[in-house]
Design an enzyme around this catalytic site. Structure first.
Site, PDB file in Angstrom:
ATOM      1  N   GLY A  31       0.798  -1.220   0.000  1.00 18.81           N
ATOM      2  CA  GLY A  31       0.000   0.000   0.000  1.00 18.81           C
ATOM      3  C   GLY A  31       0.832   1.272   0.000  1.00 18.81           C
ATOM      4  O   GLY A  31       0.598   2.175  -0.801  1.00 18.81           O
ATOM      5  N   SER A  44      -6.747  -8.856  -4.310  1.00 21.99           N
ATOM      6  CA  SER A  44      -7.219  -7.932  -3.277  1.00 21.99           C
ATOM      7  C   SER A  44      -6.225  -6.792  -3.012  1.00 21.99           C
ATOM      8  O   SER A  44      -6.517  -5.866  -2.269  1.00 21.99           O
ATOM      9  CB  SER A  44      -7.481  -8.689  -1.969  1.00 21.99           C
ATOM     10  OG  SER A  44      -6.253  -9.125  -1.406  1.00 21.99           O
ATOM     11  N   ASN A  45      -5.027  -6.872  -3.592  1.00 16.47           N
ATOM     12  CA  ASN A  45      -4.048  -5.790  -3.439  1.00 16.47           C
ATOM     13  C   ASN A  45      -4.352  -4.612  -4.378  1.00 16.47           C
ATOM     14  O   ASN A  45      -3.942  -3.477  -4.130  1.00 16.47           O
ATOM     15  CB  ASN A  45      -2.636  -6.274  -3.794  1.00 16.47           C
ATOM     16  CG  ASN A  45      -2.127  -7.410  -2.919  1.00 16.47           C
ATOM     17  OD1 ASN A  45      -1.353  -8.234  -3.384  1.00 16.47           O
ATOM     18  ND2 ASN A  45      -2.559  -7.462  -1.669  1.00 16.47           N
ATOM     19  N   LEU A  46      -5.046  -4.905  -5.490  1.00 16.06           N
ATOM     20  CA  LEU A  46      -5.109  -3.920  -6.574  1.00 16.06           C
ATOM     21  C   LEU A  46      -5.955  -2.694  -6.228  1.00 16.06           C
ATOM     22  O   LEU A  46      -5.856  -1.670  -6.888  1.00 16.06           O
ATOM     23  CB  LEU A  46      -5.644  -4.591  -7.854  1.00 16.06           C
ATOM     24  CG  LEU A  46      -4.815  -5.804  -8.344  1.00 16.06           C
ATOM     25  CD1 LEU A  46      -5.440  -6.388  -9.608  1.00 16.06           C
ATOM     26  CD2 LEU A  46      -3.367  -5.409  -8.598  1.00 16.06           C
ATOM     27  N   GLN A  47      -6.771  -2.787  -5.196  1.00 21.28           N
ATOM     28  CA  GLN A  47      -7.603  -1.674  -4.741  1.00 21.28           C
ATOM     29  C   GLN A  47      -6.745  -0.508  -4.249  1.00 21.28           C
ATOM     30  O   GLN A  47      -7.180   0.624  -4.173  1.00 21.28           O
ATOM     31  CB  GLN A  47      -8.561  -2.205  -3.653  1.00 21.28           C
ATOM     32  CG  GLN A  47      -9.160  -1.227  -2.690  1.00 21.28           C
ATOM     33  CD  GLN A  47      -8.420  -1.195  -1.361  1.00 21.28           C
ATOM     34  OE1 GLN A  47      -7.288  -1.658  -1.261  1.00 21.28           O
ATOM     35  NE2 GLN A  47      -9.052  -0.620  -0.343  1.00 21.28           N
ATOM     36  N   ARG A  48      -5.493  -0.758  -3.897  1.00 21.40           N
ATOM     37  CA  ARG A  48      -4.629   0.310  -3.377  1.00 21.40           C
ATOM     38  C   ARG A  48      -3.181   0.214  -3.823  1.00 21.40           C
ATOM     39  O   ARG A  48      -2.464   1.203  -3.819  1.00 21.40           O
ATOM     40  CB  ARG A  48      -4.678   0.322  -1.849  1.00 21.40           C
ATOM     41  CG  ARG A  48      -4.084  -0.910  -1.230  1.00 21.40           C
ATOM     42  CD  ARG A  48      -4.491  -1.112   0.227  1.00 21.40           C
ATOM     43  NE  ARG A  48      -3.938  -2.350   0.744  1.00 21.40           N
ATOM     44  CZ  ARG A  48      -4.380  -3.575   0.445  1.00 21.40           C
ATOM     45  NH1 ARG A  48      -5.385  -3.727  -0.389  1.00 21.40           N
ATOM     46  NH2 ARG A  48      -3.800  -4.639   0.939  1.00 21.40           N
ATOM     47  N   CYS A  67      -4.503  -3.934   8.409  1.00 23.00           N
ATOM     48  CA  CYS A  67      -5.366  -3.500   7.314  1.00 23.00           C
ATOM     49  C   CYS A  67      -6.135  -4.675   6.747  1.00 23.00           C
ATOM     50  O   CYS A  67      -7.269  -4.535   6.284  1.00 23.00           O
ATOM     51  CB  CYS A  67      -4.537  -2.841   6.223  1.00 23.00           C
ATOM     52  SG  CYS A  67      -3.897  -1.246   6.721  1.00 23.00           S
ATOM     53  N   CYS A 111      -2.181   1.781  30.381  1.00 24.35           N
ATOM     54  CA  CYS A 111      -1.132   2.174  29.433  1.00 24.35           C
ATOM     55  C   CYS A 111      -1.817   2.420  28.088  1.00 24.35           C
ATOM     56  O   CYS A 111      -2.933   2.918  28.062  1.00 24.35           O
ATOM     57  CB  CYS A 111      -0.038   1.107  29.331  1.00 24.35           C
ATOM     58  SG  CYS A 111      -0.624  -0.494  28.767  1.00 24.35           S
ATOM     59  N   ASP A 141       3.766  -3.509   7.128  1.00 27.09           N
ATOM     60  CA  ASP A 141       2.415  -3.513   7.693  1.00 27.09           C
ATOM     61  C   ASP A 141       2.335  -4.336   8.968  1.00 27.09           C
ATOM     62  O   ASP A 141       1.259  -4.676   9.407  1.00 27.09           O
ATOM     63  CB  ASP A 141       1.429  -4.063   6.658  1.00 27.09           C
ATOM     64  CG  ASP A 141       1.790  -5.488   6.243  1.00 27.09           C
ATOM     65  OD1 ASP A 141       2.827  -6.000   6.701  1.00 27.09           O
ATOM     66  OD2 ASP A 141       1.033  -6.091   5.464  1.00 27.09           O
ATOM     67  N   ASP A 158      10.518  -7.191  -1.121  1.00 27.50           N
ATOM     68  CA  ASP A 158       9.218  -7.769  -0.806  1.00 27.50           C
ATOM     69  C   ASP A 158       9.287  -9.239  -1.172  1.00 27.50           C
ATOM     70  O   ASP A 158       9.925  -9.602  -2.154  1.00 27.50           O
ATOM     71  CB  ASP A 158       8.088  -7.054  -1.586  1.00 27.50           C
ATOM     72  CG  ASP A 158       6.733  -7.216  -0.904  1.00 27.50           C
ATOM     73  OD1 ASP A 158       6.370  -8.355  -0.576  1.00 27.50           O
ATOM     74  OD2 ASP A 158       6.047  -6.197  -0.705  1.00 27.50           O
TER      75      ASP A 158
END
Ligand SMILES: [Zn+2]
Length: 393
Positions: free
Chosen positions: A50, A78-82, A197, A351, A139, A71
């Site tokens: 992201g 599902s990664n392509l949205q962002r 996320c 805390c 992340d 990476d």
């Protein structure tokens, strides 16, 4: 605080480079010297997800001469949205390779280094050593602490960012000139406390907002222009559409970059570090945990309680529960906190999320404060259930 440029200028720009970067060259603060510094710069982006997607695209377009991408994951639909550096035809392809291909298409004049592997305690020092600056697009907490520790131990600056739903944060951590990540977040949240996320979702375009701040800061550090985000935490709320920045001071007691560091090399296991609650603490909290709502009703009823915040001063300054007295966890560990606690009041510890207060609760109970309790979920739970207008961090 302005800082000197991180890298020396390259000897020259080619005719092609002058043509490509002309809109930079005519900005007086950047100019030829700044663009030559970018050409000479070596930047590593940790993660091509992201944050890494917009970061890599703009670092490449800006003409950062050597751009590394690490990476180990492969592109999922599902990664392509962002994760806009990857496209439909990249699904199933290693992210590092897919990102490198996009970068080469945007700017063939720069060198791309592909690290198609997991960043580990075995390779992080060697890989980071090859770069001037790190952009952290990870992340998960285990990798974040490892990135921080490696950067501090190598004396490298890094630009950190994080995103969740509609909220983003960014800062520059550079121990030589300001705080590190551990100064702000001395301990990781308990496992499962802060949703990822993948669990909680993220607005795709939020990645662009935070990733572009990270690139902005990277360019400033490399070229020595402007006021870098050292010692400041940028907090972005996409729904309210506002940016706030809060001061973050270097913690003199920081275990990594403080006066008497106890962490002088990488930890053996960052996963374990991010997943640990001691058995003693677990025992102490059973039957002695209250909710933020209970605390609020105790306060409203005027119960005879003494609320103690065991976080660090930095954290207390950002947000605190009204009426809570700050006594950092270190004072419980060395015993000095105990004499500050009143004998005739019920002690309520909290805390950020409930891990540190659990550990302190074990100490306090052992010292004879048998009716002491702690607030499950800490100040985060207070914000969520009692006063959502307060900032989170
Ligand atoms: Zn520190």
């Amino acid at each position: 605080m302005s800082l000197p440029p991180l890298v020396e200028p390259a000897a020259e720009l080619t005719v092609d480079e002058v043509r490509r970067y002309s809109r930079h060259l005519i900005i007086p603060d950047v100019g030829m010297a700044g663009q030559k510094r970018l050409k000479n710069a070596k930047v590593l982006c940790v993660g091509a997800g992201g944050l890494g997607s917009p970061a890599l695209l703009y670092l490449a377009a800006a003409g950062v001469g050597t751009l590394g991408v690490i990476d180990f994951d492969v592109v999922d639909e599902s990664n392509l949205q962002r994760q806009v550096i990857h496209g439909q035809s990249d699904v199933g392809r290693p992210k590092a390779e897919s990102a490198a291909a996009s970068v080469r298409e945007i700017n063939p004049l720069i060198d791309v280094v592909v690290h198609n592997e997991i960043l580990t305690t075995e390779n992080v020092m060697e890989i980071f050593a090859q770069y001037d600056l790190i952009v952290d697009g990870t992340d998960n907490f285990a990798t974040r602490y490892m990135v921080n520790d490696a950067a501090v131990l190598l004396g490298k600056p890094y630009v950190w960012g994080s995103i969740y739903r509609f909220d983003g944060q960014a800062s520059v951590f550079w121990a030589e000139h300001g705080p590190c990540y551990r100064c702000l977040y001395p301990e990781p949240p308990p496992p499962g406390m802060v949703p990822s996320c993948a669990e909680g979702g993220v607005l795709g375009v939020l990645c662009a907002s935070i990733g572009s701040i990270q690139v902005n800061e990277a360019i400033k550090l490399l070229t020595g222009i402007g006021e870098p985000l050292v010692g400041r935490l940028m907090i972005y709320d996409a729904l309210e559409m506002n940016y706030r920045s809060v001061k973050v001071r270097k913690d003199p007691e920081c275990v990594l970059c403080g006066k008497n560091p106890t962490v002088t090399q990488l930890l053996e296991d960052y996963e374990a570090f991010c997943g640990a609650v001691s058995a003693e603490a677990q025992e102490a909290v059973s039957g002695s945990t209250i909710t933020a709502t209970e605390l609020k009703s105790w306060q409203d009823r005027g119960e005879n309680i003494y609320v103690v915040d065991v976080r660090e001063p930095n954290e207390y300054e950002i947000v605190s529960i009204p009426g809570a007295v700050l006594i950092p966890k270190g004072e419980f560990l060395n015993g000095s906190a105990l004499e500050k606690l009143p004998q005739d009041k019920k002690i309520v510890l909290h805390c950020k999320s409930g891990v540190r207060s659990a550990e302190c609760l074990a100490i306090v109970k052992n010292a004879g404060f048998s009716d002491a309790v702690h607030v499950g979920g800490g100040v985060l739970s207070w914000i969520k259930t009692i006063d959502p207008s307060l900032p989170t961090y």
